[in-house]
Design a protein around this motif. Structure first.
Motif, PDB file in Angstrom:
ATOM      1  N   GLU A 154      -9.059  -7.937   2.746  1.00 47.85           N
ATOM      2  CA  GLU A 154      -7.697  -8.270   2.321  1.00 47.85           C
ATOM      3  C   GLU A 154      -6.883  -7.015   2.083  1.00 47.85           C
ATOM      4  N   ILE A 155      -7.503  -6.022   1.463  1.00 50.73           N
ATOM      5  CA  ILE A 155      -6.804  -4.764   1.195  1.00 50.73           C
ATOM      6  C   ILE A 155      -6.388  -4.097   2.489  1.00 50.73           C
ATOM      7  N   GLN A 156      -7.306  -4.059   3.453  1.00 53.52           N
ATOM      8  CA  GLN A 156      -7.006  -3.435   4.740  1.00 53.52           C
ATOM      9  C   GLN A 156      -5.894  -4.178   5.473  1.00 53.52           C
ATOM     10  N   GLU A 157      -5.934  -5.510   5.416  1.00 51.28           N
ATOM     11  CA  GLU A 157      -4.928  -6.317   6.102  1.00 51.28           C
ATOM     12  C   GLU A 157      -3.552  -6.133   5.470  1.00 51.28           C
ATOM     13  N   MET A 158      -3.493  -6.131   4.141  1.00 44.28           N
ATOM     14  CA  MET A 158      -2.218  -5.937   3.451  1.00 44.28           C
ATOM     15  C   MET A 158      -1.650  -4.555   3.733  1.00 44.28           C
ATOM     16  N   ALA A 159      -2.498  -3.554   3.680  1.00 44.26           N
ATOM     17  CA  ALA A 159      -2.047  -2.184   3.924  1.00 44.26           C
ATOM     18  C   ALA A 159      -1.472  -2.059   5.330  1.00 44.26           C
ATOM     19  N   ARG A 160      -2.133  -2.678   6.287  1.00 43.01           N
ATOM     20  CA  ARG A 160      -1.666  -2.618   7.672  1.00 43.01           C
ATOM     21  C   ARG A 160      -0.360  -3.410   7.846  1.00 43.01           C
ATOM     22  N   THR A 161      -0.284  -4.584   7.240  1.00 44.50           N
ATOM     23  CA  THR A 161       0.907  -5.434   7.394  1.00 44.50           C
ATOM     24  C   THR A 161       2.134  -4.822   6.732  1.00 44.50           C
ATOM     25  N   LEU A 162       1.946  -4.251   5.540  1.00 50.68           N
ATOM     26  CA  LEU A 162       3.067  -3.719   4.771  1.00 50.68           C
ATOM     27  C   LEU A 162       3.296  -2.226   4.994  1.00 50.68           C
TER      28      LEU A 162
END
Length: 283
Positions: A154-162
């Protein structure tokens, strides 16, 4: 129905938030033509009545947007109030000739005011200051799945998305879900509630104590030296021998023998010297 004949009742006493919401939902919606007419009157002639109608007809939009921010723990009424400020700013800046409806233009201004209000009041310590942190702050809650801690994926996905670092995501989660702690206990039972103020307060933090120490230090160094310098050599020697020689202070009789005068005369010289020093220190 033209904009001149439309009825915009403003309740004088709403009584509650529910009554307010019911009232704003009764304000008539504007057609594209009515909205353009009112906005043109406001833009060209500064028509305040036109501005009032534009604002009132969009108050329901503010209520709907503010409802989406209830998860931050702030009163719905306060969120609506801040959103209304944003709506009024949008109405003032709206250009009807751009071919965009006011509802689309106003969303940005309404959300901007609500965001600012949340950031200032949701925590005593600001949780977001940069543009990237603000974006992360308002998206983290909606993007997070479940109530537990964020997983690595989740952290990796959020960092990439935002477009932020994984460290920023972790830090914002701590800020967002950390609890404020009261400095002072609300209970009179000190054993049961040991408030942080009891162990975080500096022992010398009182401003009055700080000023007193500063003045005392000044008098003990510069002030005392200046006061002694105002005395004649004999008076200065008597004061230093009597009061500043902590290991072996001289007696009146010893000084009397040294100067060949009576002990009473030494006492008089000492008293006069101390009085002169006191005046010098007070100056």
């Amino acid at each position: 129905m033209t904009t001149d004949t439309m009825h915009y009742p403003v309740p004088s006493a709403l009584g509650s938030l529910d009554n307010y919401i019911q009232a704003v939902n009764r304000f008539p919606l504007l057609s594209a033509e009515e909205e353009h007419e009112l906005a043109t009157r406001l833009q060209r002639h500064g028509d305040l009545e036109a501005a009032r109608k534009l604002v009132l007809s969009h108050l329901r939009l503010v209520v709907a947007i503010a409802r989406g921010y209830l998860g931050y723990g702030l009163p719905h009424a306060d969120l609506i109030q801040e959103g209304n400020v944003g709506l009024m700013k949008a109405v003032k800046r709206y250009d009807p000739e751009r071919g965009v409806r006011l509802v689309s233009f106003a969303v940005h201004w309404i959300k901007a005011e609500i965001h600012e209000f949340i950031l200032k009041n949701w925590r005593l310590v600001k949780v977001a200051t940069t543009k990237a942190q603000r974006k992360l702050f308002f998206n983290l809650r909606s993007m997070k799945q479940g109530s537990g801690a964020l997983g690595e994926s989740e952290i990796q996905e959020m960092a990439r998305t935002l477009n932020v670092s994984e460290h920023d995501v972790k830090e914002m989660e701590v800020r967002l879900y950390g609890q404020d702690v009261a400095l002072e206990s609300s209970s009179e039972d000190e054993d049961e509630h040991f408030a942080p103020i009891a162990y975080l307060a500096a022992p010398n933090a009182d401003p009055t104590d700080h000023i007193e120490r500063s003045e005392r230090d000044h008098l003990a160094s510069h002030g005392l030296s200046e006061a002694l310098a105002s005395l004649d050599p004999r008076s200065r020697h008597i004061v230093e021998a009597r009061w500043l020689n902590e290991e072996d202070p001289a007696t009146l009789h010893e000084l009397a023998a040294e100067y060949g005068i009576s002990a009473e005369r030494v006492r008089q010289i000492e008293a006069k010297a101390l009085q002169k020093m006191k005046a010098a220190l007070a100056a």
